[in-house]
Design a protein around this motif. Structure first.
Motif, short mmCIF file in Angstrom:
data_model
loop_
_atom_site.label_atom_id
_atom_site.label_comp_id
_atom_site.label_asym_id
_atom_site.label_seq_id
_atom_site.Cartn_x
_atom_site.Cartn_y
_atom_site.Cartn_z
N LEU A 1 -5.43 15.84 -6.27
CA LEU A 1 -4.25 15.69 -5.44
C LEU A 1 -3.00 16.27 -6.09
O LEU A 1 -2.20 15.56 -6.69
N THR A 2 -2.82 17.56 -5.97
CA THR A 2 -1.60 18.19 -6.51
C THR A 2 -0.38 17.67 -5.77
O THR A 2 -0.48 17.21 -4.65
N THR A 3 0.74 17.73 -6.46
CA THR A 3 1.98 17.28 -5.83
C THR A 3 2.20 18.03 -4.53
O THR A 3 2.63 17.47 -3.52
N GLU A 4 1.89 19.30 -4.59
CA GLU A 4 2.10 20.12 -3.40
C GLU A 4 1.24 19.63 -2.24
O GLU A 4 1.73 19.40 -1.13
N LEU A 5 -0.04 19.44 -2.52
CA LEU A 5 -0.93 18.96 -1.48
C LEU A 5 -0.47 17.60 -0.97
O LEU A 5 -0.47 17.33 0.24
N LEU B 1 0.84 -1.20 0.00
CA LEU B 1 0.00 0.00 0.00
C LEU B 1 0.87 1.25 0.00
O LEU B 1 0.68 2.17 -0.81
N LEU B 2 1.86 1.27 0.89
CA LEU B 2 2.74 2.44 0.96
C LEU B 2 3.53 2.61 -0.34
O LEU B 2 3.72 3.73 -0.82
N LYS B 3 3.95 1.49 -0.86
CA LYS B 3 4.70 1.54 -2.12
C LYS B 3 3.80 2.09 -3.23
O LYS B 3 4.19 2.97 -3.99
N HIS B 4 2.62 1.56 -3.28
CA HIS B 4 1.69 1.89 -4.36
C HIS B 4 1.32 3.37 -4.33
O HIS B 4 1.10 3.98 -5.38
N THR B 5 1.22 3.92 -3.17
CA THR B 5 0.79 5.30 -3.06
C THR B 5 1.97 6.27 -3.10
O THR B 5 1.77 7.49 -3.02
N GLY B 6 3.15 5.72 -3.23
CA GLY B 6 4.31 6.59 -3.27
C GLY B 6 4.76 7.05 -1.90
O GLY B 6 5.78 7.72 -1.75
N ARG B 7 4.00 6.68 -0.87
CA ARG B 7 4.36 7.11 0.48
C ARG B 7 5.74 6.58 0.88
O ARG B 7 6.53 7.27 1.51
N ILE B 8 6.00 5.35 0.50
CA ILE B 8 7.21 4.72 0.99
C ILE B 8 8.47 5.44 0.51
O ILE B 8 9.48 5.52 1.20
N ASN C 1 1.62 14.46 3.33
CA ASN C 1 2.63 13.52 3.77
C ASN C 1 3.38 14.04 5.00
O ASN C 1 3.65 13.31 5.95
N ASP C 2 3.69 15.32 4.95
CA ASP C 2 4.39 15.92 6.09
C ASP C 2 3.55 15.84 7.36
O ASP C 2 4.05 15.52 8.44
N ARG C 3 2.27 16.10 7.22
CA ARG C 3 1.41 16.03 8.39
C ARG C 3 1.36 14.61 8.94
O ARG C 3 1.31 14.39 10.15
N LEU C 4 1.35 13.67 8.02
CA LEU C 4 1.33 12.27 8.44
C LEU C 4 2.62 11.94 9.19
O LEU C 4 2.60 11.33 10.28
N LEU C 5 3.74 12.35 8.60
CA LEU C 5 5.03 12.12 9.26
C LEU C 5 5.06 12.76 10.64
O LEU C 5 5.54 12.17 11.60
N ASP C 6 4.55 13.97 10.71
CA ASP C 6 4.46 14.66 12.01
C ASP C 6 3.73 13.80 13.03
O ASP C 6 4.17 13.65 14.17
N ALA C 7 2.60 13.27 12.57
CA ALA C 7 1.78 12.51 13.50
C ALA C 7 2.50 11.26 13.98
O ALA C 7 2.33 10.81 15.12
N LEU C 8 3.31 10.69 13.08
CA LEU C 8 3.99 9.45 13.44
C LEU C 8 5.33 9.69 14.16
O LEU C 8 5.94 8.77 14.68
N ARG C 9 5.74 10.93 14.13
CA ARG C 9 7.05 11.26 14.70
C ARG C 9 7.24 10.78 16.16
O ARG C 9 8.29 10.23 16.50
N PRO C 10 6.27 10.95 17.02
CA PRO C 10 6.45 10.50 18.40
C PRO C 10 6.92 9.05 18.50
O PRO C 10 7.72 8.71 19.36
N MET D 1 8.56 8.58 0.00
CA MET D 1 8.64 9.79 0.82
C MET D 1 9.23 9.49 2.20
O MET D 1 9.82 10.35 2.83
N PHE D 2 9.04 8.25 2.64
CA PHE D 2 9.66 7.84 3.90
C PHE D 2 11.13 7.48 3.69
O PHE D 2 11.84 7.16 4.63
#
Lengths: 207, 207, 207, 207
Positions: free
Chosen positions: B124-128, A173-180, B133-142, A182-183
């Motif tokens: 879903l623009t690249t910018e958005l 899923l992460l791979k498919h969405t490009g999220r991975i 993604n950044d917000r997600l990373l923020d949330a997972l940062r802890p 970004m990680f």
DNA sequence: AATGAATGAGCCTTCATTCAT
DNA sequence: CATGAATGAAGGCTCATTCAT
């Protein structure tokens, strides 16, 4: 006479197959809810009406597509590994087989994900759902068997197999969405790492 | 004058919020593809046209909703655990927080999935995408911080955090589809088991 | 404010009326099964979608049309005759009223006939059917009352009224299909003749 | 050679007949607008395309069916009554024959109605219309003859026969719609009553 | 004579979106 | 700001009809 019937049947099956291929391409391009019968027909070089000579419904197309995907998945996993491998190696071979199958073929993965969302309200009869689920379980069974060969009882093997499947699916899923990306990670590497630590954990088990 | 502008802005934001709430309720009821602008408007006590005073697009509603979801996710994770917990306990608390957030609110999960698959064309623009993604990373940062506190370096912590996230997402996917029930398993139990063996593995690490 | 609402409501009703008129024209031209929403819309100067702001579905148009027809029929019959007429004269006046109504307005007749055929399978709920029937009975009631005034008991009056209605409808059918011309007859003359001999028969009754 | 042609013609006619039978059954089951060429073909054991070897059009099937109906109607009326009956009895026998024919076979009635309303565009050529009308008049002629035997001149007999036909048709229409049940009446009883009072009226005529 | 494939027009309906008021 | 009217494109699906085989 019989030969003629045979030829006709073959041609018909061929065209049905071409339509399914077109459908896969369309769903890949437009998303699975965005793909219309008209679009599929056009992609296959037909008119919308023609589709209905080969499929009863739009949902029937999803069903056929999914069934086909699961069939190929099953064959891929079955063919993986060698006859007299150590259980741990067999586990890795089989698990890598299904993971690789989806990693290499995003269309199939997409279709699998579709089950998650759009299809619940309408199509996808409970019966078909069970049927597809059974095929999926079949495909994953070799991993379960390998886990049992490694000393797990039936319950534990099923549990670990489910966790393994979930882990792989999450990575896909992460791979498919490009999220991975970004990680800054790689899905296959992470999957391999999971497999390695799983094997390690099982081998360190007491008893 | 300025006070008046201020008041107007506040009112506008309020109404926008009410519309988003309505949208969420509608999606809850009719699914994410099934909810129409008309329906959302009606739920909010407006006409379809009025929506366009607050959102450019239907996709913009999805985007706003998702941003809000991520905000709540962030807050939920931030609030989890206590100040002076052992790192391992903190990891469990934080990870369970985000897992629980999605497990309890399938529509938020749905929204995330939808954005990935359905929204490609304009929405879903690249910018958005980066922003989310950044917000997600923020949330997972802890979780990542906790992993570092347990002795992992930055790279390893990110890798383990990604794997952890993937594992949870995979389980949520299976749960959401109903597949996990067919496997006879429970998503939360499996997630807890993963956490436990993760902690164990990290603590047994040499050095 | 209120005036504005009033004006809007009036305009909306007007447009709805224009659409119904268009529908009548279309059904007359293409037959009642042949008339499509698209065609009705075009005839009214709209797009197909616009129709759905005023009618929930195609059947709703039939329903509205029929209701309107019956309403006008009712009014026409009610207005016929004079206050202090002899019962026999009143019977003739009232009966001629409904007969004339349909004879002069084939569109309305067509719609009435439609009830016979196409509408049974789908639309026309039992409830609506009863409702329409009641309106029809209402419209024909004055004849029944007149028959009672001529000395018939309730049962006999209903029976004679039904026969009278059937006779007229049969004649209208023949007229409408052009058959009556081929028979070299005139529908209205025959209807009058029936009325005359009916009156005669009733007056010659013993008692 | 000729014998062969003859045989072929006979076979062809036979198959055409089987298709018409199938069509009638389909219309019986699905209503006259609901029956499709495909359905008729399937019922007859053929493919849709095959129908077009026997009928030019879908409308041509209606036409053939109606012609056949009129043929059977004619035969039914011709066979009714006995050779040396009193004219009044013969009238009753003949009239009851055609009324019963339609009362017992609503689909034949339907077909007649359909031709009138649905078939305008191409199907019902003026020529065919006249042809069908002549067959209808033929079928009703025995009643006319009986009326003349009762002392009416040609004009009056035609007029009374037309009225009689109209009366019956009106009743059949009400019966067919279910309206007559709502009026609490029975079509056949009312038709008999009409016949009785008609005979009575004619016999009381001066001269 | 019959098939099976395919067409193309049409059906009802839904919906995001625009715009004058 | 909000409404209500309207559009136009699209959706799934049906069906009479044609035609090569």
């Amino acid at each position: 006479m019989e030969a003629k019937l045979h030829r006709q049947k073959a041609q018909s099956d061929l065209r049905r197959g071409l339509m399914l291929d077109a459908a896969r391409r369309v769903f890949e391009r437009l998303g699975i809810e965005g793909g219309s019968i008209r679009e599929i027909a056009k992609e296959a070089g037909y008119t919308a009406g023609a589709i209905y000579s080969y499929f009863e419904n739009k949902e029937a197309i999803y069903g056929a597509l999914l069934a086909e995907t699961l069939e190929r998945l099953h064959a891929t996993v079955a063919a993986a590994g060698t006859a007299n491998q150590a259980p741990a190696d067999r586990l890795e071979a089989k698990a890598s087989a299904w993971f690789g199958f989806f990693a290499d073929s995003p269309r199939d993965l997409d279709l699998g994900f579709y089950l998650v969302q759009g299809m619940r309200p309408r199509g996808l009869t409970t019966e078909l759902n069970h049927q597809l689920n059974d095929r999926l379980l079949d495909a994953l069974r070799p991993c379960e068997t390998a886990l049992q060969s490694m000393g797990l009882n039936a319950d534990d093997a099923l549990r670990e197999n489910t966790a393994l499947f979930a882990h792989g699916m999450g990575l896909l899923l992460l791979k498919h969405t490009g999220r991975i990306r970004m990680f800054g990670q790689d899905a296959t590497l992470l999957f391999d790492a999971y497999l390695i630590s799983l094997v390690e954990r099982l081998q360190k088990r007491p008893g």
